[in-house]
Design a protein around this motif. Sequence first.
Motif, PDB file in Angstrom:
ATOM      1  N   ALA A   1     -70.148   7.774  -5.799  1.00  0.00           N
ATOM      2  CA  ALA A   1     -68.968   7.137  -5.216  1.00  0.00           C
ATOM      3  C   ALA A   1     -69.134   5.624  -5.165  1.00  0.00           C
ATOM      4  O   ALA A   1     -70.149   5.111  -4.710  1.00  0.00           O
ATOM      5  CB  ALA A   1     -68.720   7.691  -3.822  1.00  0.00           C
ATOM      6  N   ASN A   2     -68.124   4.927  -5.687  1.00  0.00           N
ATOM      7  CA  ASN A   2     -68.071   3.462  -5.628  1.00  0.00           C
ATOM      8  C   ASN A   2     -66.609   3.032  -5.777  1.00  0.00           C
ATOM      9  O   ASN A   2     -65.711   3.852  -5.622  1.00  0.00           O
ATOM     10  CB  ASN A   2     -68.998   2.827  -6.681  1.00  0.00           C
ATOM     11  CG  ASN A   2     -68.615   3.178  -8.106  1.00  0.00           C
ATOM     12  OD1 ASN A   2     -67.442   3.281  -8.446  1.00  0.00           O
ATOM     13  ND2 ASN A   2     -69.606   3.366  -8.950  1.00  0.00           N
ATOM     14  N   ASP A   3     -66.370   1.780  -6.113  1.00  0.00           N
ATOM     15  CA  ASP A   3     -64.995   1.287  -6.226  1.00  0.00           C
ATOM     16  C   ASP A   3     -64.210   1.920  -7.372  1.00  0.00           C
ATOM     17  O   ASP A   3     -62.983   1.914  -7.364  1.00  0.00           O
ATOM     18  CB  ASP A   3     -64.992  -0.228  -6.403  1.00  0.00           C
ATOM     19  CG  ASP A   3     -65.419  -0.957  -5.145  1.00  0.00           C
ATOM     20  OD1 ASP A   3     -65.363  -0.355  -4.048  1.00  0.00           O
ATOM     21  OD2 ASP A   3     -65.822  -2.135  -5.254  1.00  0.00           O
ATOM     22  N   PHE A   4     -64.912   2.465  -8.371  1.00  0.00           N
ATOM     23  CA  PHE A   4     -64.246   2.998  -9.556  1.00  0.00           C
ATOM     24  C   PHE A   4     -64.411   4.507  -9.709  1.00  0.00           C
ATOM     25  O   PHE A   4     -63.770   5.117 -10.541  1.00  0.00           O
ATOM     26  CB  PHE A   4     -64.763   2.300 -10.807  1.00  0.00           C
ATOM     27  CG  PHE A   4     -64.666   0.807 -10.716  1.00  0.00           C
ATOM     28  CD1 PHE A   4     -63.434   0.177 -10.621  1.00  0.00           C
ATOM     29  CD2 PHE A   4     -65.804   0.015 -10.692  1.00  0.00           C
ATOM     30  CE1 PHE A   4     -63.332  -1.204 -10.515  1.00  0.00           C
ATOM     31  CE2 PHE A   4     -65.713  -1.364 -10.589  1.00  0.00           C
ATOM     32  CZ  PHE A   4     -64.476  -1.967 -10.497  1.00  0.00           C
ATOM     33  N   ILE A   5     -65.298   5.095  -8.925  1.00  0.00           N
ATOM     34  CA  ILE A   5     -65.540   6.532  -8.969  1.00  0.00           C
ATOM     35  C   ILE A   5     -65.311   7.077  -7.568  1.00  0.00           C
ATOM     36  O   ILE A   5     -65.981   6.680  -6.620  1.00  0.00           O
ATOM     37  CB  ILE A   5     -66.972   6.850  -9.441  1.00  0.00           C
ATOM     38  CG1 ILE A   5     -67.226   6.238 -10.825  1.00  0.00           C
ATOM     39  CG2 ILE A   5     -67.200   8.355  -9.465  1.00  0.00           C
ATOM     40  CD1 ILE A   5     -68.677   6.318 -11.272  1.00  0.00           C
ATOM     41  N   HIS A   6     -64.348   7.967  -7.446  1.00  0.00           N
ATOM     42  CA  HIS A   6     -63.950   8.494  -6.147  1.00  0.00           C
ATOM     43  C   HIS A   6     -64.247   9.986  -6.063  1.00  0.00           C
ATOM     44  O   HIS A   6     -64.328  10.665  -7.078  1.00  0.00           O
ATOM     45  CB  HIS A   6     -62.459   8.241  -5.914  1.00  0.00           C
ATOM     46  CG  HIS A   6     -62.116   6.788  -5.982  1.00  0.00           C
ATOM     47  ND1 HIS A   6     -62.168   5.970  -4.893  1.00  0.00           N
ATOM     48  CD2 HIS A   6     -61.733   5.999  -7.024  1.00  0.00           C
ATOM     49  CE1 HIS A   6     -61.838   4.745  -5.241  1.00  0.00           C
ATOM     50  NE2 HIS A   6     -61.568   4.741  -6.528  1.00  0.00           N
ATOM     51  N   VAL A   7     -64.390  10.481  -4.843  1.00  0.00           N
ATOM     52  CA  VAL A   7     -64.659  11.893  -4.606  1.00  0.00           C
ATOM     53  C   VAL A   7     -63.536  12.463  -3.755  1.00  0.00           C
ATOM     54  O   VAL A   7     -63.146  11.867  -2.751  1.00  0.00           O
ATOM     55  CB  VAL A   7     -66.019  12.092  -3.888  1.00  0.00           C
ATOM     56  CG1 VAL A   7     -66.248  13.566  -3.577  1.00  0.00           C
ATOM     57  CG2 VAL A   7     -67.154  11.524  -4.726  1.00  0.00           C
ATOM     58  N   ALA A   8     -63.018  13.620  -4.186  1.00  0.00           N
ATOM     59  CA  ALA A   8     -61.993  14.326  -3.420  1.00  0.00           C
ATOM     60  C   ALA A   8     -62.533  15.704  -3.050  1.00  0.00           C
ATOM     61  O   ALA A   8     -63.194  16.362  -3.861  1.00  0.00           O
ATOM     62  CB  ALA A   8     -60.717  14.471  -4.248  1.00  0.00           C
ATOM     63  N   PHE A   9     -62.250  16.123  -1.830  1.00  0.00           N
ATOM     64  CA  PHE A   9     -62.721  17.410  -1.331  1.00  0.00           C
ATOM     65  C   PHE A   9     -61.568  18.408  -1.325  1.00  0.00           C
ATOM     66  O   PHE A   9     -60.507  18.137  -0.783  1.00  0.00           O
ATOM     67  CB  PHE A   9     -63.319  17.248   0.070  1.00  0.00           C
ATOM     68  CG  PHE A   9     -64.530  16.361   0.069  1.00  0.00           C
ATOM     69  CD1 PHE A   9     -65.763  16.873  -0.294  1.00  0.00           C
ATOM     70  CD2 PHE A   9     -64.421  15.020   0.390  1.00  0.00           C
ATOM     71  CE1 PHE A   9     -66.885  16.050  -0.323  1.00  0.00           C
ATOM     72  CE2 PHE A   9     -65.529  14.192   0.368  1.00  0.00           C
ATOM     73  CZ  PHE A   9     -66.769  14.711   0.011  1.00  0.00           C
ATOM     74  N   ASP A  10     -61.793  19.555  -1.940  1.00  0.00           N
ATOM     75  CA  ASP A  10     -60.778  20.599  -2.089  1.00  0.00           C
ATOM     76  C   ASP A  10     -61.348  21.913  -1.552  1.00  0.00           C
ATOM     77  O   ASP A  10     -61.515  22.881  -2.282  1.00  0.00           O
ATOM     78  CB  ASP A  10     -60.403  20.724  -3.568  1.00  0.00           C
ATOM     79  CG  ASP A  10     -59.304  21.721  -3.808  1.00  0.00           C
ATOM     80  OD1 ASP A  10     -58.434  21.888  -2.932  1.00  0.00           O
ATOM     81  OD2 ASP A  10     -59.308  22.349  -4.882  1.00  0.00           O
ATOM     82  N   MET A  11     -61.654  21.934  -0.279  1.00  0.00           N
ATOM     83  CA  MET A  11     -62.342  23.080   0.315  1.00  0.00           C
ATOM     84  C   MET A  11     -61.503  24.356   0.293  1.00  0.00           C
ATOM     85  O   MET A  11     -62.046  25.452   0.275  1.00  0.00           O
ATOM     86  CB  MET A  11     -62.806  22.740   1.726  1.00  0.00           C
ATOM     87  CG  MET A  11     -63.910  21.694   1.695  1.00  0.00           C
ATOM     88  SD  MET A  11     -64.291  21.003   3.295  1.00  0.00           S
ATOM     89  CE  MET A  11     -62.857  19.979   3.578  1.00  0.00           C
ATOM     90  N   ASP A  12     -60.178  24.235   0.255  1.00  0.00           N
ATOM     91  CA  ASP A  12     -59.319  25.414   0.166  1.00  0.00           C
ATOM     92  C   ASP A  12     -59.082  25.857  -1.278  1.00  0.00           C
ATOM     93  O   ASP A  12     -58.494  26.910  -1.510  1.00  0.00           O
ATOM     94  CB  ASP A  12     -57.972  25.146   0.841  1.00  0.00           C
ATOM     95  CG  ASP A  12     -58.111  24.942   2.340  1.00  0.00           C
ATOM     96  OD1 ASP A  12     -59.038  25.535   2.943  1.00  0.00           O
ATOM     97  OD2 ASP A  12     -57.304  24.178   2.916  1.00  0.00           O
ATOM     98  N   GLY A  13     -59.494  25.031  -2.235  1.00  0.00           N
ATOM     99  CA  GLY A  13     -59.350  25.386  -3.642  1.00  0.00           C
ATOM    100  C   GLY A  13     -57.969  25.165  -4.214  1.00  0.00           C
ATOM    101  O   GLY A  13     -57.683  25.609  -5.324  1.00  0.00           O
TER     102      GLY A  13
END
Length: 121
Positions: free
Chosen positions: A61-73
Amino acid sequence: NDNAPEKSQYTYIEFINSRTASCQQTLLQIQKDAHFGENVRAVIITNESPEQISPELRKCANDFIHVAFDMDGDIFRDFNVQYVPFGIVVDHRRKALWFGNPITLKTDFLDKIIIQNNDTH
């Protein structure tokens, strides 16, 4: 940190589970890829909770690479993701330019995709 990615010419989306060996391999590729910047952003989507993610994912994770959480799918289902890692390259119009297993990609894949689709921006 709940920041949305800035708009860019291209976005690389990768679905992963950071604890699998193949996904860890692609996370290392993402960390080393110099393409990510103003014109190419990356979004890593995982069905893990923030507390469960591996240190490799945190390093990405940085300014150009983001992380999204999809725990429900929900996002996994919306994209019909059947295996991980699974990658998609989209242009600024959200047109899919490439999708598949990112393990099969060479380091210059974004160059080729951008050159082939230069008329989309």
